[in-house]
Design a protein around this motif. Structure first.
Motif, PDB file in Angstrom:
ATOM      1  N   ARG A 269       0.830  -1.202   0.000  1.00 28.42           N
ATOM      2  CA  ARG A 269       0.000   0.000   0.000  1.00 28.42           C
ATOM      3  C   ARG A 269       0.869   1.260   0.000  1.00 28.42           C
ATOM      4  NH1 ARG A 269      -1.530   3.932   3.145  1.00 28.42           N
ATOM      5  NH2 ARG A 269      -3.654   4.744   3.085  1.00 28.42           N
ATOM      6  N   ASP A 270       1.916   1.295   0.831  1.00 29.75           N
ATOM      7  CA  ASP A 270       2.778   2.476   0.911  1.00 29.75           C
ATOM      8  C   ASP A 270       3.440   2.766  -0.430  1.00 29.75           C
ATOM      9  OD1 ASP A 270       2.130   2.829   3.530  1.00 29.75           O
ATOM     10  OD2 ASP A 270       4.057   2.212   4.351  1.00 29.75           O
ATOM     11  N   ASN A 271       3.919   1.722  -1.079  1.00 28.37           N
ATOM     12  CA  ASN A 271       4.578   1.913  -2.372  1.00 28.37           C
ATOM     13  C   ASN A 271       3.604   2.445  -3.418  1.00 28.37           C
ATOM     14  OD1 ASN A 271       7.422   1.119  -2.145  1.00 28.37           O
ATOM     15  ND2 ASN A 271       6.630  -0.872  -1.542  1.00 28.37           N
ATOM     16  N   LEU A 272       2.399   1.878  -3.445  1.00 36.53           N
ATOM     17  CA  LEU A 272       1.404   2.352  -4.405  1.00 36.53           C
ATOM     18  C   LEU A 272       0.961   3.768  -4.072  1.00 36.53           C
ATOM     19  CD1 LEU A 272      -0.776  -0.864  -4.910  1.00 36.53           C
ATOM     20  CD2 LEU A 272       1.007   0.047  -6.405  1.00 36.53           C
ATOM     21  N   SER A 273       0.866   4.077  -2.789  1.00 40.75           N
ATOM     22  CA  SER A 273       0.498   5.432  -2.380  1.00 40.75           C
ATOM     23  C   SER A 273       1.552   6.426  -2.837  1.00 40.75           C
ATOM     24  CB  SER A 273       0.334   5.482  -0.857  1.00 40.75           C
ATOM     25  OG  SER A 273       0.015   6.787  -0.435  1.00 40.75           O
ATOM     26  N   TRP A 274       2.819   6.063  -2.703  1.00 40.99           N
ATOM     27  CA  TRP A 274       3.900   6.949  -3.149  1.00 40.99           C
ATOM     28  C   TRP A 274       3.836   7.173  -4.656  1.00 40.99           C
ATOM     29  CZ3 TRP A 274       8.104   6.225  -6.454  1.00 40.99           C
ATOM     30  CH2 TRP A 274       9.064   7.250  -6.439  1.00 40.99           C
ATOM     31  N   ILE A 275       3.545   6.099  -5.403  1.00 43.04           N
ATOM     32  CA  ILE A 275       3.452   6.219  -6.862  1.00 43.04           C
ATOM     33  C   ILE A 275       2.278   7.125  -7.241  1.00 43.04           C
ATOM     34  CG2 ILE A 275       2.919   4.933  -8.977  1.00 43.04           C
ATOM     35  CD1 ILE A 275       4.501   2.572  -7.686  1.00 43.04           C
ATOM     36  N   ALA A 410       9.692   1.857  -3.739  1.00 49.17           N
ATOM     37  CA  ALA A 410       9.395   1.954  -5.165  1.00 49.17           C
ATOM     38  C   ALA A 410      10.351   2.943  -5.822  1.00 49.17           C
ATOM     39  CB  ALA A 410       7.954   2.414  -5.363  1.00 49.17           C
ATOM     40  N   ARG A 411      10.750   2.617  -7.038  1.00 46.89           N
ATOM     41  CA  ARG A 411      11.625   3.534  -7.775  1.00 46.89           C
ATOM     42  C   ARG A 411      11.116   3.673  -9.202  1.00 46.89           C
ATOM     43  NH1 ARG A 411      15.508   0.714 -10.930  1.00 46.89           N
ATOM     44  NH2 ARG A 411      15.509  -1.546 -10.525  1.00 46.89           N
ATOM     45  N   ARG A 412      11.286   4.828  -9.762  1.00 45.36           N
ATOM     46  CA  ARG A 412      10.855   5.093 -11.122  1.00 45.36           C
ATOM     47  C   ARG A 412      11.957   4.686 -12.086  1.00 45.36           C
ATOM     48  NH1 ARG A 412       9.422  10.000 -10.432  1.00 45.36           N
ATOM     49  NH2 ARG A 412      11.341  10.963 -11.179  1.00 45.36           N
TER      50      ARG A 412
END
Length: 652
Positions: A269-275, A410-412
């Motif tokens: 959830r945190d990673n998707l929220s950051w994205i 998460a990284r772009r």
């Protein structure tokens, strides 16, 4: 073709060895699995029956029967002569060669190699030409349809599916007859200890048909890599990361840890929220557009991407568990949802991935999948499981606190693009925009009857739907069209699909009686015509499911032929394979709708479902066909059919 078969078998063998090693080493808790099947996932695979090669005389007989409603008397006589010559000469030789080759390749089916070749050698873009979509029903708890919660829950459930599959704990795919003893735990425990070489026979004796699951390993960590002339399917099971796309940007983060355990849902959830909160402007040259290109053009551009220093980035894309597309759109109706899930904007997709889960801002979700690796059975099972799991035991609640602790990992991803690659992106996007601009999609719900009323009249619901399409086309265009209906042959080892040919002398006669009544038509007379249509369609469906259609047999023979026989040069053969009506149905409460583009420029793509008390159609077409008028004619046809089911005469 033999190389393709061996490569596919080797790839699956490596995956199975890898998965088994992970099964032994994983310390996952039950919460990381969908369930724990008593019977191991692949227990039936070794004993599955092989896909039969029909007798050539049966294939020619069925082929001519399918041609009869499409041809006038003179055309039919000419086609019949060409077909009989083929049966007695070149066709007989090719059939013998096919049978001999099949005996040497008992690990697979006779259609598997040619079918892979057909898909992977096609040079048209995947979008519109091959990739279909299946839309998930909304989460019953409306607050969980918020984009972040739905995306996180579907992702966590997909990872559970992956882990259950790789641990050999996923319930085997089995088609059960009613009151099947094979459903009981006692029977499953008995089968579990039966030798794998006999397991299918035990299940069959109990009234159940295990289905082929050889395609399942391609659901995850797989992609179709463009190559000049023929693409390649690549699976990298060591990949632990998810690929996420938003606004044309590409991100990755791990959903499995180094030991193969699922990452905590709060972390997902945190990673998707950051994205979702990333405010970086959309890229001027989004690389996803390249996957909408002609396959040879894309193959050349991919080589240039590699030469420009993008090898690691492409490896991250190809090896991702699957692709999650977060779309900044809301989809208030079926038409806009279909356009978005079938093709989207052309940049927030990587169409080469075997599987993409799409979640819109309003929580509308769907699966778009690359078709060469597999068919609807595996994808529908995946969809059913993640829908059920994400709604019964959601991993994340809307508005729940995150995991806390370190910054999301998460990284772009970043692509290095030179001027030639930038120009390639621009050209790809322009061609994509032009292609989708010509596509029309419309939908219809017929609410005056469905499966229950049809069955009460002792008719086949699918036969009634297909007849309605024949009647509608005749009403709109005055002719009987070449029609394709997909049928799975997963009851056999490495089975793919077979074609049901719904257009028949029975449907033509019945459609003309309904659409062009030259006199008062009494309900009993029309009911008898409906009954004949239903019985014939039932026979065609059974034959196709049992590997006794004609299309795949003739396709395989043509694949073997070094030259074009007069049979394949016959205009009637080209015409019957120019499928003006391409149809497919999916039956599942988890499926909201499904769809695909027409397979020919002057065709219609008809996705449909016959529910208990209503019938839904989702139809696509290019400018050569009026989609809305076709659906109006389908509705009129269904109204007429259900009036007759109610005992009413038909009068014009």
């Amino acid at each position: 073709m033999l190389r393709a078969r061996k490569a596919a078998a080797l790839s699956q063998s490596r995956w199975l060895r890898w998965a088994f090693s992970k099964r032994k080493s994983s310390s996952s808790s039950d919460s990381e699995f969908l369930h724990r099947s008593i019977v191991p996932t692949m227990h039936y695979q070794k004993s599955l029956p092989r896909l039969p090669i029909p007798k050539l005389e049966d294939t020619i007989r069925r082929y001519l029967a399918a041609q009869q409603p499409l041809l006038d008397e003179q055309q039919f006589r000419e086609t019949e002569k060409v077909a009989q010559d083929f049966l007695a000469g070149e066709g007989k030789r090719l059939h013998q060669e096919l049978v001999a080759q099949d005996k040497k390749n008992k690990h697979t089916s006779y259609i598997s190699g040619p079918w892979f070749d057909m898909y992977l050698s096609a040079r048209e873009p995947l979008v519109l030409n091959f990739n279909p979509f299946m839309s998930l029903a909304p989460d019953p708890e409306s607050e969980r349809n918020e984009q972040l919660a739905r995306a996180a829950n579907l992702t966590c459930s997909a990872v559970r599916f992956l882990k259950t599959l790789r641990a050999g704990l996923l319930e085997p795919e089995v088609y059960h007859l009613e009151r099947s003893r094979a459903r009981s735990d006692a029977f499953k425990k008995l089968v579990r200890w039966a030798p794998a070489s006999l397991a299918w026979y035990a299940s069959f004796a109990a009234g159940a048909f295990p289905l082929d699951m050889s395609q399942y390993f391609r659901l995850f960590n797989s992609t179709r890599v463009p190559r000049a002339g023929r693409d390649e399917l690549v699976t990298e099971p060591d990949g632990r990361h998810l690929l996420v796309m938003r606004k044309g940007h590409m991100y990755v983060f791990d959903v499995l840890d180094r030991d193969g355990n699922a990452v905590a849902p709060a972390r997902v959830r945190d990673n998707l929220s950051w994205i979702l909160s990333d405010e970086t402007p959309a890229p001027a040259f989004p690389p996803g557009a390249l996957t909408t290109e002609n396959r040879d053009v894309w193959a050349g551009l991919r080589e240039k991407l590699l030469a420009a220093g993008n090898e690691e980035t492409l490896r991250a894309v190809d090896g991702a568990v699957f692709c999650l597309c977060l779309d900044d759109v809301e989809l208030p109706d079926a038409v806009r949802a279909s356009h978005n899930m079938l093709h989207g904007d052309g940049v927030n997709r990587w169409f080469d991935k075997s599987l993409s889960v799409i979640v819109a801002r309003d929580g509308h979700a769907a699966i778009n999948f690359e078709h060469s690796w597999g068919d609807g059975v595996a994808v529908l099972r995946f969809l059913n499981e993640i829908f059920s799991d994400s709604t019964r035991r959601p991993a994340v609640a809307p508005g729940s606190p995150g995991a806390g602790g370190p910054t999301p990992d998460a990284r772009r991803l970043s692509f290095r693009l030179d001027d030639e690659l930038r120009e390639g992106v621009v050209r790809a996007k322009a061609a994509f925009d032009a292609a989708v601009a010509g596509l029309t999609i419309d939908a219809m719900q017929f609410t005056d009857g469905g499966k229950e009323r049809v069955k009460k009249s002792k008719l086949s619901p699918d036969a009634v739907a297909q007849l309605a399409f024949q009647m509608a086309f005749l009403r709109q265009y005055g002719v009987t069209p070449a029609t394709y209906e997909s049928c799975s042959t997963a009851a056999f080892k490495h089975g793919r699909t077979e074609t049901i040919r719904p257009a028949s002398v029975f449907t033509r006669r019945c459609a003309e009686a309904f659409v062009r009544p030259d006199r008062h038509r009494a309900a009993p007379e029309l009911m008898e015509m409906l009954r004949l249509c239903s019985e014939h369609h039932g026979r065609l469906t059974k034959e196709a499911a049992m590997g006794q259609g004609f299309d795949r047999h003739l396709f395989a023979l043509r694949h073997l032929s070094a030259s074009t026989h007069a049979f394949y040069a016959d205009p009637a053969y080209a015409a019957i394979n120019h499928n003006v009506l391409s149809t497919s149905t999916l039956s599942s409460p988890a499926v909201g709708l499904g769809g695909f583009a027409p397979v020919v420029a002057d065709g219609l793509g008809v996705g449909y479902n016959v529910h208990d008390d209503w019938i839904g159609c989702n139809v696509s077409g290019y400018p050569a066909r009026d989609v809305s008028e076709f659906l109006r004619c389908v509705r009129l046809s269904l109204e007429d059919i259900f009036a007759v089911l109610d005992g009413k005469d038909l009068a014009r």
